[in-house]
Motif scaffolding. Structure first.
Motif, PDB file in Angstrom:
ATOM      1  N   LEU A  29       0.850  -1.101  -0.001  1.00 40.07           N
ATOM      2  CA  LEU A  29      -0.058   0.023   0.083  1.00 40.07           C
ATOM      3  C   LEU A  29       0.774   1.203   0.058  1.00 40.07           C
ATOM      4  O   LEU A  29       0.392   2.289  -0.643  1.00 40.07           O
ATOM      5  CB  LEU A  29      -0.936  -0.077   1.314  1.00 40.07           C
ATOM      6  N   ALA A  30       2.079   1.265   0.439  1.00 35.89           N
ATOM      7  CA  ALA A  30       3.004   2.204   0.672  1.00 35.89           C
ATOM      8  C   ALA A  30       3.423   2.695  -0.636  1.00 35.89           C
ATOM      9  O   ALA A  30       3.744   3.986  -0.945  1.00 35.89           O
ATOM     10  CB  ALA A  30       4.087   1.867   1.623  1.00 35.89           C
ATOM     11  N   ARG A  31       3.381   1.679  -1.606  1.00 31.07           N
ATOM     12  CA  ARG A  31       3.904   2.151  -2.705  1.00 31.07           C
ATOM     13  C   ARG A  31       2.805   2.719  -3.808  1.00 31.07           C
ATOM     14  O   ARG A  31       2.955   3.496  -4.759  1.00 31.07           O
ATOM     15  CB  ARG A  31       4.435   0.783  -3.543  1.00 31.07           C
ATOM     16  N   PHE A  32       1.498   2.761  -3.304  1.00 33.38           N
ATOM     17  CA  PHE A  32       0.635   3.251  -4.058  1.00 33.38           C
ATOM     18  C   PHE A  32       0.454   4.409  -4.294  1.00 33.38           C
ATOM     19  O   PHE A  32       0.252   5.015  -5.499  1.00 33.38           O
ATOM     20  CB  PHE A  32      -0.791   2.801  -3.460  1.00 33.38           C
ATOM     21  N   GLN A  33       0.896   5.313  -3.244  1.00 36.23           N
ATOM     22  CA  GLN A  33       1.052   6.929  -3.557  1.00 36.23           C
ATOM     23  C   GLN A  33       2.104   6.926  -4.516  1.00 36.23           C
ATOM     24  O   GLN A  33       1.803   7.959  -5.363  1.00 36.23           O
ATOM     25  CB  GLN A  33       1.635   7.590  -2.183  1.00 36.23           C
ATOM     26  N   LEU A  34       3.284   6.295  -4.543  1.00 38.92           N
ATOM     27  CA  LEU A  34       4.288   6.724  -5.605  1.00 38.92           C
ATOM     28  C   LEU A  34       3.947   6.380  -7.054  1.00 38.92           C
ATOM     29  O   LEU A  34       4.114   7.105  -7.875  1.00 38.92           O
ATOM     30  CB  LEU A  34       5.579   5.688  -5.289  1.00 38.92           C
ATOM     31  N   VAL A  35       3.042   5.481  -7.258  1.00 32.34           N
ATOM     32  CA  VAL A  35       2.440   5.005  -8.390  1.00 32.34           C
ATOM     33  C   VAL A  35       1.410   6.172  -8.845  1.00 32.34           C
ATOM     34  O   VAL A  35       1.635   6.623 -10.076  1.00 32.34           O
ATOM     35  CB  VAL A  35       1.685   3.966  -8.434  1.00 32.34           C
ATOM     36  N   GLY A  36       0.568   6.935  -7.794  1.00 33.42           N
ATOM     37  CA  GLY A  36      -0.320   7.874  -8.208  1.00 33.42           C
ATOM     38  C   GLY A  36       0.542   9.189  -8.567  1.00 33.42           C
ATOM     39  O   GLY A  36       0.191   9.771  -9.439  1.00 33.42           O
ATOM     40  N   ILE A  37       1.326   9.360  -7.838  1.00 29.20           N
ATOM     41  CA  ILE A  37       2.481  10.572  -8.075  1.00 29.20           C
ATOM     42  C   ILE A  37       3.234  10.405  -9.634  1.00 29.20           C
ATOM     43  O   ILE A  37       3.120  11.554 -10.168  1.00 29.20           O
ATOM     44  CB  ILE A  37       3.434  10.543  -7.194  1.00 29.20           C
ATOM     45  N   ALA A  38       3.394   9.081  -9.981  1.00 30.46           N
ATOM     46  CA  ALA A  38       4.010   9.037 -11.265  1.00 30.46           C
ATOM     47  C   ALA A  38       2.792   9.122 -12.341  1.00 30.46           C
ATOM     48  O   ALA A  38       3.197   9.742 -13.177  1.00 30.46           O
ATOM     49  CB  ALA A  38       4.666   7.517 -11.171  1.00 30.46           C
ATOM     50  N   CYS A  39       1.878   8.726 -12.073  1.00 33.48           N
ATOM     51  CA  CYS A  39       0.850   8.699 -13.040  1.00 33.48           C
ATOM     52  C   CYS A  39       0.165  10.343 -13.246  1.00 33.48           C
ATOM     53  O   CYS A  39       0.037  10.876 -14.495  1.00 33.48           O
ATOM     54  CB  CYS A  39      -0.628   7.984 -12.794  1.00 33.48           C
ATOM     55  N   LEU A  40       0.242  11.122 -12.317  1.00 34.22           N
ATOM     56  CA  LEU A  40       0.046  12.560 -12.407  1.00 34.22           C
ATOM     57  C   LEU A  40       1.163  13.438 -13.172  1.00 34.22           C
ATOM     58  O   LEU A  40       0.849  13.999 -13.759  1.00 34.22           O
ATOM     59  CB  LEU A  40      -0.203  13.040 -10.869  1.00 34.22           C
ATOM     60  N   ARG A  41       2.243  12.880 -12.823  1.00 32.15           N
ATOM     61  CA  ARG A  41       3.614  13.576 -13.364  1.00 32.15           C
ATOM     62  C   ARG A  41       3.589  13.158 -15.029  1.00 32.15           C
ATOM     63  O   ARG A  41       3.748  14.023 -15.797  1.00 32.15           O
ATOM     64  CB  ARG A  41       4.614  13.124 -12.996  1.00 32.15           C
ATOM     65  N   THR A  42       3.231  11.867 -15.269  1.00 34.57           N
ATOM     66  CA  THR A  42       3.028  11.501 -16.696  1.00 34.57           C
ATOM     67  C   THR A  42       2.028  12.352 -17.254  1.00 34.57           C
ATOM     68  O   THR A  42       2.260  12.676 -18.523  1.00 34.57           O
ATOM     69  CB  THR A  42       3.048  10.057 -16.658  1.00 34.57           C
ATOM     70  N   ALA A  43       0.951  12.265 -16.664  1.00 33.87           N
ATOM     71  CA  ALA A  43      -0.334  13.297 -17.323  1.00 33.87           C
ATOM     72  C   ALA A  43      -0.052  14.433 -17.685  1.00 33.87           C
ATOM     73  O   ALA A  43      -0.476  15.084 -18.564  1.00 33.87           O
ATOM     74  CB  ALA A  43      -1.528  12.899 -16.317  1.00 33.87           C
ATOM     75  N   MET A  44       0.742  15.131 -16.596  1.00 33.38           N
ATOM     76  CA  MET A  44       1.000  16.481 -16.905  1.00 33.38           C
ATOM     77  C   MET A  44       2.073  16.698 -17.906  1.00 33.38           C
ATOM     78  O   MET A  44       2.046  17.584 -18.922  1.00 33.38           O
ATOM     79  CB  MET A  44       1.839  17.118 -15.772  1.00 33.38           C
ATOM     80  N   GLY A  45       3.016  15.782 -18.077  1.00 37.69           N
ATOM     81  CA  GLY A  45       3.885  15.819 -19.102  1.00 37.69           C
ATOM     82  C   GLY A  45       3.242  15.711 -20.644  1.00 37.69           C
ATOM     83  O   GLY A  45       3.534  16.303 -21.521  1.00 37.69           O
ATOM     84  N   ASP A  46       2.333  14.733 -20.784  1.00 39.30           N
ATOM     85  CA  ASP A  46       1.564  14.402 -21.918  1.00 39.30           C
ATOM     86  C   ASP A  46       0.498  15.514 -22.185  1.00 39.30           C
ATOM     87  O   ASP A  46       0.433  16.096 -23.601  1.00 39.30           O
ATOM     88  CB  ASP A  46       0.600  13.155 -21.739  1.00 39.30           C
ATOM     89  N   MET A  47       0.053  16.373 -21.469  1.00 35.96           N
ATOM     90  CA  MET A  47      -0.630  17.739 -21.601  1.00 35.96           C
ATOM     91  C   MET A  47       0.278  18.813 -22.150  1.00 35.96           C
ATOM     92  O   MET A  47      -0.379  19.593 -22.776  1.00 35.96           O
ATOM     93  CB  MET A  47      -1.456  18.170 -20.231  1.00 35.96           C
ATOM     94  N   ILE A  88       1.939   2.969 -20.712  1.00 35.22           N
ATOM     95  CA  ILE A  88       0.552   3.892 -21.331  1.00 35.22           C
ATOM     96  C   ILE A  88       1.149   3.744 -22.823  1.00 35.22           C
ATOM     97  O   ILE A  88       2.096   4.352 -23.343  1.00 35.22           O
ATOM     98  CB  ILE A  88       0.911   5.275 -20.983  1.00 35.22           C
ATOM     99  N   ASN A  89       0.196   3.351 -23.710  1.00 32.12           N
ATOM    100  CA  ASN A  89       0.196   3.253 -25.056  1.00 32.12           C
ATOM    101  C   ASN A  89      -0.485   4.413 -25.823  1.00 32.12           C
ATOM    102  O   ASN A  89      -1.126   5.327 -25.108  1.00 32.12           O
ATOM    103  CB  ASN A  89      -0.294   1.906 -25.665  1.00 32.12           C
ATOM    104  N   ASP A  90      -0.451   4.631 -26.954  1.00 32.39           N
ATOM    105  CA  ASP A  90      -0.936   5.763 -27.758  1.00 32.39           C
ATOM    106  C   ASP A  90      -2.477   5.640 -27.555  1.00 32.39           C
ATOM    107  O   ASP A  90      -3.221   6.962 -27.461  1.00 32.39           O
ATOM    108  CB  ASP A  90      -0.345   5.818 -29.275  1.00 32.39           C
ATOM    109  N   THR A  91      -3.269   4.669 -27.495  1.00 37.22           N
ATOM    110  CA  THR A  91      -4.526   4.410 -27.363  1.00 37.22           C
ATOM    111  C   THR A  91      -5.066   5.312 -26.142  1.00 37.22           C
ATOM    112  O   THR A  91      -5.989   5.941 -26.086  1.00 37.22           O
ATOM    113  CB  THR A  91      -5.053   3.192 -27.312  1.00 37.22           C
ATOM    114  N   THR A  92      -4.238   4.668 -25.087  1.00 33.55           N
ATOM    115  CA  THR A  92      -4.595   5.242 -23.737  1.00 33.55           C
ATOM    116  C   THR A  92      -4.471   6.762 -23.555  1.00 33.55           C
ATOM    117  O   THR A  92      -5.345   7.858 -23.114  1.00 33.55           O
ATOM    118  CB  THR A  92      -3.907   4.461 -22.657  1.00 33.55           C
ATOM    119  N   LYS A  93      -3.447   7.308 -24.301  1.00 33.99           N
ATOM    120  CA  LYS A  93      -3.006   8.855 -24.279  1.00 33.99           C
ATOM    121  C   LYS A  93      -4.204   9.526 -24.999  1.00 33.99           C
ATOM    122  O   LYS A  93      -4.550  10.762 -24.436  1.00 33.99           O
ATOM    123  CB  LYS A  93      -1.672   9.223 -24.950  1.00 33.99           C
ATOM    124  N   VAL A  94      -4.866   9.130 -26.015  1.00 31.69           N
ATOM    125  CA  VAL A  94      -5.847  10.016 -26.665  1.00 31.69           C
ATOM    126  C   VAL A  94      -7.005   9.429 -26.318  1.00 31.69           C
ATOM    127  O   VAL A  94      -8.250  10.171 -26.793  1.00 31.69           O
ATOM    128  CB  VAL A  94      -5.519   9.854 -28.362  1.00 31.69           C
TER     129      VAL A  94
END
Length: 256
Positions: A29-47, A88-94
């Motif tokens: 469970l302690a790693r779940f926050q890390l995954v969430g942070i990484a997903c947020l950072r990746t999303a910001m980069g893609d935007m 994250i593939n291209d389909t998920t990104k768009v």
């Protein structure tokens, strides 16, 4: 750091998290926050641009490590970000998110006369309900289009407009009864969940709406954002002071 609630970043980050969890397990469970942070950072980069993760200071790994209260190191954040990006593939990104579907349905509602272009209180309330859905596990089972349609249906009904007329059913390929379970869940979240930090951000963003001809409607929308309450308990149209007194909500947002 503070991000605009009206952007698609949060929706994209949640979509990335869903994709990650469908392809990889999180054993601790302690790693779940890390995954969430990484997903947020990746999303910001893609935007913006993927290179922004390196070139923009507020998006580097050290900043996101700080956001975790230094629970993780910069290296851990960077490694997890790379792991997310690999899944994250291209389909998920768009892939369209609920907010995109809401916007599409909103334009259709205006075109068909279900709502007017200046009925922005309807659109904003629907957007707020979608934001609440991001914090609810049960809502993750609904498709993006169903969430967008249901949020708009709830908002239309709240303001006394046709909730989901035939013209919308034909366009969205959802019957009115098919929206009911999701719409009921959104109404339940509004009536039972605090989420006060999120609510305060929405109040701050929309209390000075600029649509003076719809003051009563905006006051009703702000009353919903202000705190948990059953949608049917918000009076249809009474003066500002009476509205918040009736709901026992203290002063109006304009007075805070």
């Amino acid at each position: 750091m503070d991000w605009n609630l009206e952007t698609a970043i949060a929706f994209k980050a949640v979509a990335y998290l869903d994709r990650y969890l469908s392809r990889s397990s999180v054993s601790r469970l302690a790693r779940f926050q890390l995954v969430g942070i990484a997903c947020l950072r990746t999303a910001m980069g893609d935007m913006r641009q993927p290179t922004a993760l390196v070139t923009e200071k507020h998006m580097d790994a050290a900043t996101f490590a700080y956001l975790s209260d230094d629970t993780y190191t910069s290296q851990e954040v960077e490694e997890e970000t790379q792991a997310v990006m690999a899944l994250i593939n291209d389909t998920t990104k768009v892939a369209p998110n609920p907010k995109m579907f809401l916007r599409t349905f909103w334009y259709r509602a205006i075109f068909k006369g279900v709502a007017r272009a200046d009925d922005m209180h309807v659109y904003i309330l629907a957007s707020f309900l979608l934001q609440l859905s991001l914090l609810d596990l049960e809502c993750s089972a609904y498709s993006a289009s169903l969430l967008g349609a249901s949020a708009l249906s709830v908002a239309l009904r709240f303001f006394g407009k046709p909730a989901w007329p035939l013209s919308m059913q034909q366009y969205a390929v959802y019957r009115a009864d098919e929206l009911e379970p999701c719409a009921a869940r959104l109404a339940f979240l509004q009536s039972s969940c605090e989420y006060m930090q999120l609510r305060q951000k929405w109040l701050t963003s929309h209390e000075n709406h600029g649509y003076e001809e719809h003051t009563d409607e905006w006051l009703r929308a702000l009353a919903v954002m202000r705190g948990p309450c059953a949608l049917e308990s918000v009076p249809p149209a009474i003066p500002a002071q009476g509205l918040f007194a009736a709901l026992d909500m203290g002063p109006t947002p304009m007075e805070v």
